[in-house]
Design an enzyme around this catalytic site. Structure first.
Site, PDB file in Angstrom:
ATOM      1  N   ASP A  30     116.466  -7.314 -17.215  1.00 16.32           N
ATOM      2  CA  ASP A  30     117.309  -8.565 -15.574  1.00 16.32           C
ATOM      3  C   ASP A  30     118.262  -8.969 -15.906  1.00 16.32           C
ATOM      4  O   ASP A  30     118.959  -8.624 -16.744  1.00 16.32           O
ATOM      5  CB  ASP A  30     116.771  -9.548 -15.889  1.00 16.32           C
ATOM      6  N   ASP A 124     118.765  -7.924  -8.381  1.00 14.77           N
ATOM      7  CA  ASP A 124     118.922  -8.100  -9.871  1.00 14.77           C
ATOM      8  C   ASP A 124     117.896  -8.261 -10.721  1.00 14.77           C
ATOM      9  O   ASP A 124     118.625  -7.923 -12.556  1.00 14.77           O
ATOM     10  CB  ASP A 124     119.358  -9.535  -9.978  1.00 14.77           C
ATOM     11  N   GLU A 125     117.069  -7.044 -10.539  1.00 14.78           N
ATOM     12  CA  GLU A 125     115.443  -7.002 -11.580  1.00 14.78           C
ATOM     13  C   GLU A 125     114.422  -6.422 -10.838  1.00 14.78           C
ATOM     14  O   GLU A 125     115.114  -5.357 -10.054  1.00 14.78           O
ATOM     15  CB  GLU A 125     114.866  -8.112 -11.095  1.00 14.78           C
TER      16      GLU A 125
END
Length: 380
Positions: A30, A124-125
């Site tokens: 993350d 983003d993860e």
């Protein structure tokens, strides 16, 4: 539950294949305050200062906040006027999705250098299954360390990672030592680790759900684990089975890098429930931008757009519209989504989740892509 070598998920602890009865090695990566961190990276004048990505006007909403801003209580989905009141020195910048997408593509290549089993949840993860990694490293903890080092070297951004034997625990672990940290939950530690957590740490439990649980005497994972499934179903409906398993550290879901698409979409779960029309509209615009990119990447064509919202009481509401032709472009997709939201306003209750999908796909045109049918959009 640290990143020390003694806590690594080694081959001796995990069987090489979960399909053969062994435990998986899962990493959840993350990025730290992703949108705001990209802005600080690209503008040195913003470094070390409280930054909010979003509109600063009277109807503006914070889409993402830097850690300097979070210290003042600034959060995503917060009205900009509230954020400015909490942090008078807050600097607002407009989002630049092209910059975020470019960084995300670089990060994705780093993941795929180590494993083909990558399940992105957002820009983003992502989850990674490294039970059998491409470089033969064997240690999930060491792989996570290398990935974080590579991300920092190639993007000048920091990432946090959680390492465990299932997706639920890995996701919780990635948040444990943020920012720029790691946490390992080893086999046999899951239930005990979850028992100590405040119930708000469970993915999907927002403020209203937390209040309801506390009224029922549930404040921690241990309290939740003490309830039987009938009690949970009576009080939490369709979320009961998830809560029952999560309280015991159980999650059997595989990392899904490839699957047949029935729809292309994304959902965003909020850190705080929202109900204002301005916040909902701005959130929908963010979702439209990211989901349409997925639609283009999948080369998907569809006729049905569906808006999904989940209220604070865990009940879901969906609204759909089908057109007689393929949805032509992003403008038409966005217009349908906006119209569906306007039809639903005003909301009877605040919501904790919003999602948008394109379905009724043309099977001949949609290609299989390494994303879940409806991925979670963690935009922070």
């Amino acid at each position: 539950m640290s990143s020390d070598a003694a806590d690594e998920l080694e081959d001796g602890e995990d069987a090489p294949s979960a399909g053969n009865g062994g435990l998986r090695k899962i990493i959840h990566v993350d990025m730290d305050a992703f949108f705001a961190s990209v802005e600080q990276r690209d503008n040195p004048e913003l470094q070390g200062k409280p930054v909010a990505v979003g509109g600063s006007g009277g109807r503006g909403v914070v889409a993402a906040a830097s850690y300097e801003a979070r210290k003042f209580g600034v959060k995503s989905a917060m009205p900009s006027v509230t954020a400015k009141r909490l942090c008078p020195d807050l600097i607002f910048v407009r989002h630049r999705f092209d910059a975020y997408k470019e960084a995300s593509r670089t990060i994705r290549k780093i993941f795929e250098h180590h494993t083909p089993h990558v399940e992105p949840l957002s820009l983003d993860e992502a989850y990674l299954d490294v039970t059998e990694d491409r470089l033969g490293i064997g240690s999930a903890t060491r792989i996570a360390e290398l990935i974080r080092q590579e991300i920092k070297a190639k993007t000048r951004l920091t990432a946090s990672a959680g390492i465990s034997y299932n997706k639920f625990l890995a996701k919780i672990a990635s948040d444990q030592n943020k920012p720029d940290g790691m946490c390992v939950i080893r086999p046999g530690q899951g239930a005990d680790f979850v028992a100590t957590l405040p119930i708000r740490r469970f993915h999907g439990v927002g403020p209203k759900a937390e209040e309801k649980m506390k009224r029922l005497g549930i404040a921690t994972g241990g309290d939740l684990a003490a309830q039987d499934i009938d009690f949970l179903r009576a009080n939490f409906g369709s979320s009961a089975d998830y809560l029952f398993r999560a309280a015991r550290g159980i999650d059997l879901r595989p990392v899904s890098a490839h699957r047949e698409r029935k729809s292309v979409g994304g959902e965003r779960t909020f850190s705080d429930d929202i109900s204002s029309g301005a916040a909902l509209r701005e959130t929908l615009e963010n979702i439209i931008d990211i989901v349409w990119e997925r639609i283009e990447n999948a080369k998907a064509r569809g006729r049905t757009v569906t808006l999904k919202m989940k209220y604070t009481d865990f009940q879901s509401m969906t609204r759909s519209k089908s057109v007689p032709h393929w949805v032509a472009d992003k403008q038409e997709f966005a217009a349908i989504g906006r119209a569906l939201l306007e039809e639903a306003l005003p909301l009877p209750l605040p919501i904790r989740l919003m999602g948008l999908t394109l379905s009724n796909l043309d099977r001949g045109k949609a290609k299989e892509a390494p994303k879940s049918d409806t991925a979670q959009l963690s935009l922070l």
